[in-house]
Design a protein around this motif. Sequence first.
Motif, PDB file in Angstrom:
ATOM      1  N   UNK A  25       0.926  -1.248  -0.024  1.00  0.00           N
ATOM      2  CA  UNK A  25      -0.035   0.052  -0.253  1.00  0.00           C
ATOM      3  C   UNK A  25       0.715   1.229   0.073  1.00  0.00           C
ATOM      4  N   UNK A  26       1.857   1.201   0.864  1.00  0.00           N
ATOM      5  CA  UNK A  26       2.686   2.366   0.914  1.00  0.00           C
ATOM      6  C   UNK A  26       3.496   2.513  -0.276  1.00  0.00           C
ATOM      7  N   UNK A  27       4.071   1.559  -1.202  1.00  0.00           N
ATOM      8  CA  UNK A  27       4.644   1.668  -2.208  1.00  0.00           C
ATOM      9  C   UNK A  27       3.455   2.321  -3.631  1.00  0.00           C
ATOM     10  N   UNK A  28       2.339   1.816  -3.277  1.00  0.00           N
ATOM     11  CA  UNK A  28       1.381   2.214  -4.369  1.00  0.00           C
ATOM     12  C   UNK A  28       1.024   3.674  -4.395  1.00  0.00           C
ATOM     13  N   UNK A  29       1.111   4.341  -3.044  1.00  0.00           N
ATOM     14  CA  UNK A  29       0.635   5.577  -2.646  1.00  0.00           C
ATOM     15  C   UNK A  29       1.666   6.578  -3.062  1.00  0.00           C
ATOM     16  N   UNK A  30       3.053   6.058  -3.212  1.00  0.00           N
ATOM     17  CA  UNK A  30       4.193   7.060  -3.545  1.00  0.00           C
ATOM     18  C   UNK A  30       4.016   7.682  -4.830  1.00  0.00           C
ATOM     19  N   UNK A  31       4.596   8.921  -5.188  1.00  0.00           N
ATOM     20  CA  UNK A  31       4.702   9.386  -6.665  1.00  0.00           C
ATOM     21  C   UNK A  31       5.854   8.395  -7.192  1.00  0.00           C
ATOM     22  N   UNK A  32       5.943   8.593  -8.577  1.00  0.00           N
ATOM     23  CA  UNK A  32       5.268   9.613  -9.500  1.00  0.00           C
ATOM     24  C   UNK A  32       3.843   9.157  -9.891  1.00  0.00           C
ATOM     25  N   UNK A  33       2.773  10.160  -9.921  1.00  0.00           N
ATOM     26  CA  UNK A  33       1.670  10.261 -10.693  1.00  0.00           C
ATOM     27  C   UNK A  33       1.971  10.635 -12.283  1.00  0.00           C
ATOM     28  N   UNK A  34       0.965  10.091 -13.115  1.00  0.00           N
ATOM     29  CA  UNK A  34       1.328  10.564 -14.529  1.00  0.00           C
ATOM     30  C   UNK A  34      -0.005  10.162 -15.439  1.00  0.00           C
ATOM     31  N   UNK A  35      -0.063  11.122 -16.349  1.00  0.00           N
ATOM     32  CA  UNK A  35      -0.910  11.006 -17.486  1.00  0.00           C
ATOM     33  C   UNK A  35      -0.186  10.466 -18.766  1.00  0.00           C
ATOM     34  N   UNK A  36      -0.631   9.589 -19.413  1.00  0.00           N
ATOM     35  CA  UNK A  36      -0.153   9.250 -20.675  1.00  0.00           C
ATOM     36  C   UNK A  36      -0.862   9.444 -21.903  1.00  0.00           C
ATOM     37  N   UNK A  37      -0.575   9.541 -22.903  1.00  0.00           N
ATOM     38  CA  UNK A  37      -1.489   9.933 -24.297  1.00  0.00           C
ATOM     39  C   UNK A  37      -2.118   8.642 -24.574  1.00  0.00           C
ATOM     40  N   UNK A  38      -1.556   7.485 -24.895  1.00  0.00           N
ATOM     41  CA  UNK A  38      -1.997   6.210 -25.239  1.00  0.00           C
ATOM     42  C   UNK A  38      -2.302   6.178 -26.512  1.00  0.00           C
ATOM     43  N   UNK A 102      12.198  12.765 -12.483  1.00  0.00           N
ATOM     44  CA  UNK A 102      11.095  12.647 -13.265  1.00  0.00           C
ATOM     45  C   UNK A 102      11.356  12.559 -14.801  1.00  0.00           C
ATOM     46  N   UNK A 103      12.500  12.682 -15.242  1.00  0.00           N
ATOM     47  CA  UNK A 103      13.006  12.585 -16.637  1.00  0.00           C
ATOM     48  C   UNK A 103      12.970  11.074 -16.678  1.00  0.00           C
ATOM     49  N   UNK A 104      13.581  10.509 -15.717  1.00  0.00           N
ATOM     50  CA  UNK A 104      13.498   8.800 -15.885  1.00  0.00           C
ATOM     51  C   UNK A 104      12.409   8.194 -15.591  1.00  0.00           C
ATOM     52  N   UNK A 105      11.455   8.563 -14.645  1.00  0.00           N
ATOM     53  CA  UNK A 105      10.015   7.913 -14.646  1.00  0.00           C
ATOM     54  C   UNK A 105       9.134   8.372 -15.713  1.00  0.00           C
ATOM     55  N   UNK A 106       9.588   9.304 -16.462  1.00  0.00           N
ATOM     56  CA  UNK A 106       8.361   9.876 -17.573  1.00  0.00           C
ATOM     57  C   UNK A 106       8.465   8.826 -18.657  1.00  0.00           C
ATOM     58  N   UNK A 107       9.911   8.301 -18.918  1.00  0.00           N
ATOM     59  CA  UNK A 107      10.327   7.373 -19.958  1.00  0.00           C
ATOM     60  C   UNK A 107       9.631   5.993 -19.666  1.00  0.00           C
ATOM     61  N   UNK A 112       6.868   5.130 -25.123  1.00  0.00           N
ATOM     62  CA  UNK A 112       6.705   5.034 -26.600  1.00  0.00           C
ATOM     63  C   UNK A 112       5.492   6.353 -26.915  1.00  0.00           C
ATOM     64  N   UNK A 113       5.076   6.910 -25.845  1.00  0.00           N
ATOM     65  CA  UNK A 113       3.969   7.808 -26.005  1.00  0.00           C
ATOM     66  C   UNK A 113       4.722   9.265 -26.418  1.00  0.00           C
ATOM     67  N   UNK A 114       3.840   9.977 -27.532  1.00  0.00           N
ATOM     68  CA  UNK A 114       4.438  11.167 -28.036  1.00  0.00           C
ATOM     69  C   UNK A 114       3.808  12.139 -27.116  1.00  0.00           C
ATOM     70  N   UNK A 115       2.992  12.059 -26.191  1.00  0.00           N
ATOM     71  CA  UNK A 115       2.599  13.341 -25.096  1.00  0.00           C
ATOM     72  C   UNK A 115       2.521  12.534 -23.828  1.00  0.00           C
ATOM     73  N   UNK A 116       2.981  13.171 -22.761  1.00  0.00           N
ATOM     74  CA  UNK A 116       3.128  12.675 -21.305  1.00  0.00           C
ATOM     75  C   UNK A 116       3.248  13.733 -20.404  1.00  0.00           C
ATOM     76  N   UNK A 117       2.839  13.510 -18.994  1.00  0.00           N
ATOM     77  CA  UNK A 117       3.115  14.245 -17.898  1.00  0.00           C
ATOM     78  C   UNK A 117       3.270  13.460 -16.784  1.00  0.00           C
ATOM     79  N   UNK A 118       4.165  13.794 -16.035  1.00  0.00           N
ATOM     80  CA  UNK A 118       4.569  13.168 -14.711  1.00  0.00           C
ATOM     81  C   UNK A 118       4.909  14.151 -13.629  1.00  0.00           C
ATOM     82  N   UNK A 119       4.191  13.760 -12.129  1.00  0.00           N
ATOM     83  CA  UNK A 119       4.205  14.492 -11.172  1.00  0.00           C
ATOM     84  C   UNK A 119       4.992  13.804 -10.084  1.00  0.00           C
ATOM     85  N   UNK A 120       6.202  14.501  -9.698  1.00  0.00           N
ATOM     86  CA  UNK A 120       6.872  13.972  -8.631  1.00  0.00           C
ATOM     87  C   UNK A 120       6.290  14.742  -7.335  1.00  0.00           C
TER      88      UNK A 120
END
Length: 390
Positions: A25-38, A102-107, A112-120
């Motif tokens: 549960x603790x691991x699931x609650x940690x950042x990063x949070x992300x939105x990918x285009x898909x 963040x630059x590592x996590x977003x990849x 493979x996504x051409x649009x993405x955002x990640x929040x640390x």
Amino acid sequence: MASSFPSFEKTIQFLWLCFISNLLDLAHADPPYSVCSNNSNYSANSTFQNNLEILMSSIRSNASVSKLYYTSTGNDLDRIYAQYMCINYITHDSCSTCITAASQDIMQVCPGDKEAVVWEELCQLRYSNQSFLGHLDVSGNIAKDNQKDVENPEQFGLVVNETLSDLTKQVAFNASANMYATRQAAFTNTETLYALMQCSTDLSPDDCNTCLRVAMENISSCCDASRGGRVLSRSCYLRYELYAFYEGANESSKSPVPGKSSRRKTWIIIILTAAAAVLVVVILGSLIYYHAMRNGIKKWKKQNTRLDRNCHGIGHPNNNDFQLQNFQRDGLNDGESAFMDLESIYAATGNFSDSNLLGQGGFGPVYKVNEIHLLDFQARKCKLRSIEKI
């Protein structure tokens, strides 16, 4: 006593499962949070991927000198636009650390996504194949609430709305604020509300105001009973808590500020690893002790059963057969079975009567003994061992 071991073993297993569950549960609650285009992807080893890697490298190198940065690279269909924003109160070093992560996590989270955002915890990073500089974007906002609830949600909601409304005006329309501000407001005699808002500085004041207003609506729909909440948006950031979560707050005993996300994560990993190791040692030690005790009890019962069997019937008036009484030294050590007390010897030899004299040996006279007295001696020996067993 033995019946308690199975329940003890089940208790250990239950505690272990609870620990693993909490850890997940603790691991699931940690950042990063992300939105990918898909819905728009690039191919491996393509020009777009190469440009994206160049862009991420450029972003990492600039994060140590700037808390907000916008850049682009490539041509035509392979052109990529990127922007990062760190929370304004953190240091440049903390910003660099956060953007590197963040630059590592977003990849990894949006491969493979051409649009993405990640929040640390302390920054956000986005890229796209479409230019977004100066454009308001509140799609895909993520609202996160504090897991603890407040005791008086209605009163708390009024304080939160009033504080965030005033703060929104300051961030959006006060040029000297540079689209960032914090505020404190009294909630009770002992509790203070701490709030923070920030917009991307490429927005117009009106767009900043709109972004923060939408974030307030997101908060009201998810977190009205919580002690705190935050909204992660592409164009702005909002957070409030009942503890001083940002640097510069004047709380005398504030909760730990998530100042350096990587350091905090490292300590969490160390603590959880140590706790897991201790729990494993305790479980193994308990199981070894359990098996040792169980084997010891079995051995003790076996020895006592054999001793009782050997002693059974000795001296019984209906059992005078000397051989059938299994007159052996089982259950008695050599020191106990090799010697008789003087009183028993007198009784068995008739006070060394000449009538019982058999002859002369190398160590002295040899006397015949009375079997009745000898069996009585053996019975007393067994009785003594029974008392010691009890």
